[in-house]
Scaffold this active site. Sequence first.
Site: not given
Length: 162
Positions: A81, A84
């Site tokens: 991600c 993230c």
Amino acid sequence: MLKIAAEGIAPRLAACCSIGATSAQSSCQRIAPQAAKATQKYLSQSQPLHKMLVIKDHYEFDQKVINSDNPVIVNFHAEWCDPCKILTPKMLELLENSNEIDLAVIDVETNLDLVETFEVKAVPAVLAFRNGVVVDKFIGLVDANSIETLIDKLKRKQQQKQ
């Protein structure tokens, strides 16, 4: 920094050990108190490090988040991600000087039971816990001001509690 302090002491201690037995004893007796004092002084002046908790299973979650005396910001993330990879370091930076709030990081790939328990549908997902209860949350990449607002909210509540 502790490593730097230890590196300064280590050559002196190694030198005293390579000298003859009687000479080594007297050298070490002179140097050891200095080494201990220097290390003690450094440790007493160092700032406590912010706690980042890596949660590996439900048991650790219960122990480190649900039963925590401090509020805990839980960051559900994944290695793949990209948002993230931006959010986690930013949260660490913003929590750097905060000893009263912890950050727990949970990898969604390896903690499916926690993902199901908290109904995480997208990453990053951030939940703020106080006394084992979710008190706030957000999903996705948010700006630094939103994270600071969450941190301030948790700090205020923590200060009111004390």
